[in-house]
Motif scaffolding. Structure first.
Motif, PDB file in Angstrom:
ATOM      1  N   PRO A  83      18.115   0.600   2.946  1.00  0.00           N
ATOM      2  CA  PRO A  83      18.166   0.472   1.400  1.00  0.00           C
ATOM      3  C   PRO A  83      17.731  -0.710   1.012  1.00  0.00           C
ATOM      4  CG  PRO A  83      20.010   1.791   1.829  1.00  0.00           C
ATOM      5  CD  PRO A  83      19.674   1.304   3.101  1.00  0.00           C
ATOM      6  N   GLU A  84      18.405  -1.929   1.474  1.00  0.00           N
ATOM      7  CA  GLU A  84      18.084  -3.402   1.460  1.00  0.00           C
ATOM      8  C   GLU A  84      16.760  -3.682   1.488  1.00  0.00           C
ATOM      9  OE1 GLU A  84      22.174  -2.537   1.350  1.00  0.00           O
ATOM     10  OE2 GLU A  84      20.623  -2.275   3.206  1.00  0.00           O
ATOM     11  N   SER A  85      15.999  -3.305   2.507  1.00  0.00           N
ATOM     12  CA  SER A  85      14.692  -3.503   2.602  1.00  0.00           C
ATOM     13  C   SER A  85      13.938  -2.955   1.899  1.00  0.00           C
ATOM     14  CB  SER A  85      14.277  -3.320   4.221  1.00  0.00           C
ATOM     15  OG  SER A  85      14.383  -1.904   4.353  1.00  0.00           O
ATOM     16  N   ASP A  86      14.042  -1.738   1.456  1.00  0.00           N
ATOM     17  CA  ASP A  86      13.264  -0.941   0.399  1.00  0.00           C
ATOM     18  C   ASP A  86      13.319  -1.637  -0.891  1.00  0.00           C
ATOM     19  OD1 ASP A  86      12.567   0.912   2.199  1.00  0.00           O
ATOM     20  OD2 ASP A  86      13.834   2.496   1.481  1.00  0.00           O
ATOM     21  N   THR A  87      14.513  -2.114  -1.201  1.00  0.00           N
ATOM     22  CA  THR A  87      14.838  -2.892  -2.645  1.00  0.00           C
ATOM     23  C   THR A  87      13.961  -4.099  -2.588  1.00  0.00           C
ATOM     24  OG1 THR A  87      16.907  -1.946  -2.761  1.00  0.00           O
ATOM     25  CG2 THR A  87      16.445  -3.751  -4.073  1.00  0.00           C
ATOM     26  N   LEU A  96       6.583  -5.471  -7.284  1.00  0.00           N
ATOM     27  CA  LEU A  96       6.708  -5.467  -8.874  1.00  0.00           C
ATOM     28  C   LEU A  96       6.594  -6.909  -9.547  1.00  0.00           C
ATOM     29  CD1 LEU A  96       9.955  -3.191  -9.489  1.00  0.00           C
ATOM     30  CD2 LEU A  96       7.398  -2.614 -10.049  1.00  0.00           C
ATOM     31  N   ALA A  97       6.996  -7.984  -8.579  1.00  0.00           N
ATOM     32  CA  ALA A  97       6.456  -9.501  -8.934  1.00  0.00           C
ATOM     33  C   ALA A  97       5.317  -9.618  -8.644  1.00  0.00           C
ATOM     34  CB  ALA A  97       7.720 -10.304  -7.991  1.00  0.00           C
ATOM     35  N   GLY A  98       4.244  -8.947  -8.429  1.00  0.00           N
ATOM     36  CA  GLY A  98       2.990  -9.082  -8.032  1.00  0.00           C
ATOM     37  C   GLY A  98       2.633  -9.651  -6.887  1.00  0.00           C
ATOM     38  N   ASN A  99       3.495  -9.569  -5.840  1.00  0.00           N
ATOM     39  CA  ASN A  99       3.243 -10.234  -4.351  1.00  0.00           C
ATOM     40  C   ASN A  99       2.342  -9.048  -3.682  1.00  0.00           C
ATOM     41  OD1 ASN A  99       3.306 -10.778  -1.784  1.00  0.00           O
ATOM     42  ND2 ASN A  99       5.365 -11.530  -1.691  1.00  0.00           N
ATOM     43  N   VAL A 100       0.983  -9.248  -3.633  1.00  0.00           N
ATOM     44  CA  VAL A 100      -0.125  -8.586  -2.982  1.00  0.00           C
ATOM     45  C   VAL A 100       0.412  -8.096  -1.590  1.00  0.00           C
ATOM     46  CG1 VAL A 100      -1.563 -10.156  -2.271  1.00  0.00           C
ATOM     47  CG2 VAL A 100      -2.333  -7.881  -2.645  1.00  0.00           C
ATOM     48  N   PHE A 101       1.010  -9.225  -0.939  1.00  0.00           N
ATOM     49  CA  PHE A 101       1.585  -9.084   0.751  1.00  0.00           C
ATOM     50  C   PHE A 101       2.648  -8.078   0.698  1.00  0.00           C
ATOM     51  CE2 PHE A 101      -0.554 -13.108  -0.155  1.00  0.00           C
ATOM     52  CZ  PHE A 101      -1.740 -13.234   0.765  1.00  0.00           C
ATOM     53  N   ALA A 102       3.299  -7.961  -0.348  1.00  0.00           N
ATOM     54  CA  ALA A 102       4.543  -7.132  -0.236  1.00  0.00           C
ATOM     55  C   ALA A 102       3.716  -5.672  -0.214  1.00  0.00           C
ATOM     56  CB  ALA A 102       5.555  -7.221  -1.248  1.00  0.00           C
ATOM     57  N   PHE A 103       2.652  -5.576  -1.230  1.00  0.00           N
ATOM     58  CA  PHE A 103       2.225  -4.054  -1.313  1.00  0.00           C
ATOM     59  C   PHE A 103       1.290  -3.670   0.010  1.00  0.00           C
ATOM     60  CE2 PHE A 103      -1.083  -1.324  -3.332  1.00  0.00           C
ATOM     61  CZ  PHE A 103      -0.049  -0.351  -3.606  1.00  0.00           C
ATOM     62  N   GLU A 104       0.603  -4.881   0.679  1.00  0.00           N
ATOM     63  CA  GLU A 104       0.342  -4.565   1.838  1.00  0.00           C
ATOM     64  C   GLU A 104       1.143  -4.128   2.922  1.00  0.00           C
ATOM     65  OE1 GLU A 104      -2.506  -6.902   5.325  1.00  0.00           O
ATOM     66  OE2 GLU A 104      -1.272  -7.982   3.904  1.00  0.00           O
ATOM     67  N   ARG A 105       2.393  -4.753   2.923  1.00  0.00           N
ATOM     68  CA  ARG A 105       3.368  -4.310   4.017  1.00  0.00           C
ATOM     69  C   ARG A 105       3.416  -3.007   3.894  1.00  0.00           C
ATOM     70  NH1 ARG A 105       5.006  -9.597   3.264  1.00  0.00           N
ATOM     71  NH2 ARG A 105       6.577  -9.138   1.879  1.00  0.00           N
ATOM     72  N   ARG A 160      -9.166   2.510  10.049  1.00  0.00           N
ATOM     73  CA  ARG A 160      -8.550   3.182   9.174  1.00  0.00           C
ATOM     74  C   ARG A 160      -7.696   2.566   8.182  1.00  0.00           C
ATOM     75  NH1 ARG A 160      -8.454   8.540  11.225  1.00  0.00           N
ATOM     76  NH2 ARG A 160     -10.217   9.087  10.185  1.00  0.00           N
ATOM     77  N   CYS A 161      -6.715   1.941   8.870  1.00  0.00           N
ATOM     78  CA  CYS A 161      -5.592   1.387   8.093  1.00  0.00           C
ATOM     79  C   CYS A 161      -6.054   0.493   7.154  1.00  0.00           C
ATOM     80  CB  CYS A 161      -4.472   0.785   9.100  1.00  0.00           C
ATOM     81  SG  CYS A 161      -3.084   0.110   8.661  1.00  0.00           S
ATOM     82  N   ASP A 162      -7.092  -0.502   7.781  1.00  0.00           N
ATOM     83  CA  ASP A 162      -7.482  -1.595   7.013  1.00  0.00           C
ATOM     84  C   ASP A 162      -8.184  -1.058   5.957  1.00  0.00           C
ATOM     85  OD1 ASP A 162      -6.413  -3.536   8.932  1.00  0.00           O
ATOM     86  OD2 ASP A 162      -8.421  -3.625  10.104  1.00  0.00           O
ATOM     87  N   ARG A 163      -9.197  -0.230   6.350  1.00  0.00           N
ATOM     88  CA  ARG A 163      -9.871   0.462   5.081  1.00  0.00           C
ATOM     89  C   ARG A 163      -9.104   0.746   3.722  1.00  0.00           C
ATOM     90  NH1 ARG A 163     -12.852   3.398   8.145  1.00  0.00           N
ATOM     91  NH2 ARG A 163     -11.629   5.362   7.953  1.00  0.00           N
ATOM     92  N   ILE A 164      -8.179   1.820   4.064  1.00  0.00           N
ATOM     93  CA  ILE A 164      -6.939   2.210   3.121  1.00  0.00           C
ATOM     94  C   ILE A 164      -6.576   0.996   2.199  1.00  0.00           C
ATOM     95  CG2 ILE A 164      -4.903   3.257   2.532  1.00  0.00           C
ATOM     96  CD1 ILE A 164      -5.573   5.181   4.801  1.00  0.00           C
ATOM     97  N   VAL A 165      -6.125  -0.178   3.091  1.00  0.00           N
ATOM     98  CA  VAL A 165      -5.409  -1.087   2.356  1.00  0.00           C
ATOM     99  C   VAL A 165      -6.571  -1.724   1.488  1.00  0.00           C
ATOM    100  CG1 VAL A 165      -4.602  -3.465   2.734  1.00  0.00           C
ATOM    101  CG2 VAL A 165      -3.818  -1.686   4.071  1.00  0.00           C
TER     102      VAL A 165
END
Length: 235
Positions: A8-12, A19-28, A203-208
């Motif tokens: 749960p900590e890693s999800d949080t 939510l802070a706008g870190n695009v790299f977090a969204f990529e991960r 495919r992974c790169d394309r979706i991201v």
């Protein structure tokens, strides 16, 4: 190979970063879940391109709803449920499909211990194709349960949560799906399941890249290329 279950900590931390706008977090987030989400969407839609679109739409919806994520389930389970709903909506929008074709009896006498040659690799590829086709022919209610349980390794409870069914129903569907496939393919599914519905790097790169573009985010550099200057250092 067993994949560690996210805490749960890693999800949080991941949610907070996004939510802070870190695009790299969204990529991960996308790269950690792309394969599972594609496979579950593919099991519902039985079409690679539509499955990709469903995954992308799911990420868009998740990004918009992420502030409401309360951690009551794992983030991956929450995402899978969103993509399942996207895939089901796409399927409902289609014209009614013909009844599923009954499985043919397909028995292969093979062994994973044989020496690998171009011929045996070709046979393995053909068997994988047969397995994929046989999974596609499973009854609608059993196919996605089988992919989540046997291929993605979700527990009975996780599968039930994702699909909105009871744990008992999930167990029954899985047992029936497995029995049907064993009848069709013999006892040679085991080590080949990891290869079905191949999810490659392109495919992974394309979706991201497509999801980032649709959200107006700067797509991260593809693997192997220099990262953007504001990318946090790897630890």
């Amino acid at each position: 190979m067993t994949t560690a279950t996210p805490t749960p900590e890693s999800d949080t931390a991941l949610v907070q970063g996004i939510l802070a706008g870190n695009v790299f977090a969204f990529e991960r987030l996308m790269r950690q879940n792309n394969r599972r989400l594609f496979r579950v969407a593919r099991s519902i839609l039985r079409d690679d391109a539509e499955a990709e679109d469903a995954v992308q739409d799911g990420y868009i919806e998740a990004h918009r709803a992420l502030a409401g994520f309360r951690g009551e389930s794992q983030l991956s389970t929450w995402l899978t449920r969103i993509v399942v709903n996207q895939a089901l909506a796409r399927r409902r929008a289609r014209r009614p499909e013909a009844s599923d074709i009954a499985l043919d009896t397909l028995v292969d006498e093979g062994s994973d211990d044989i020496i690998q040659t171009p011929e045996t690799e070709a046979m393995r590829a053909e068997l994988r194709r047969i397995i994929e086709a046989s999974i596609d022919r499973l009854p609608e209610g059993h196919r996605t349960v089988f992919m989540l349980r046997a291929v993605e390794g979700l527990s009975v409870d996780e599968t039930a949560t994702v699909l909105g069914i009871s744990a008992g129903n999930a167990k029954v569907r899985f047992l029936r799906a497995r029995a049907q496939l064993r009848e069709a393919l013999g006892q040679h599914l085991g080590t080949l399941l990891e290869d079905v519905f191949t999810f490659d790097g392109d495919r992974c790169d394309r979706i991201v890249a497509r999801v980032c573009t649709r959200l107006g985010l700067q797509p991260p550099a593809p693997p192997g290329l220099p990262a953007h200057e504001d990318e946090p250092p790897h630890t």
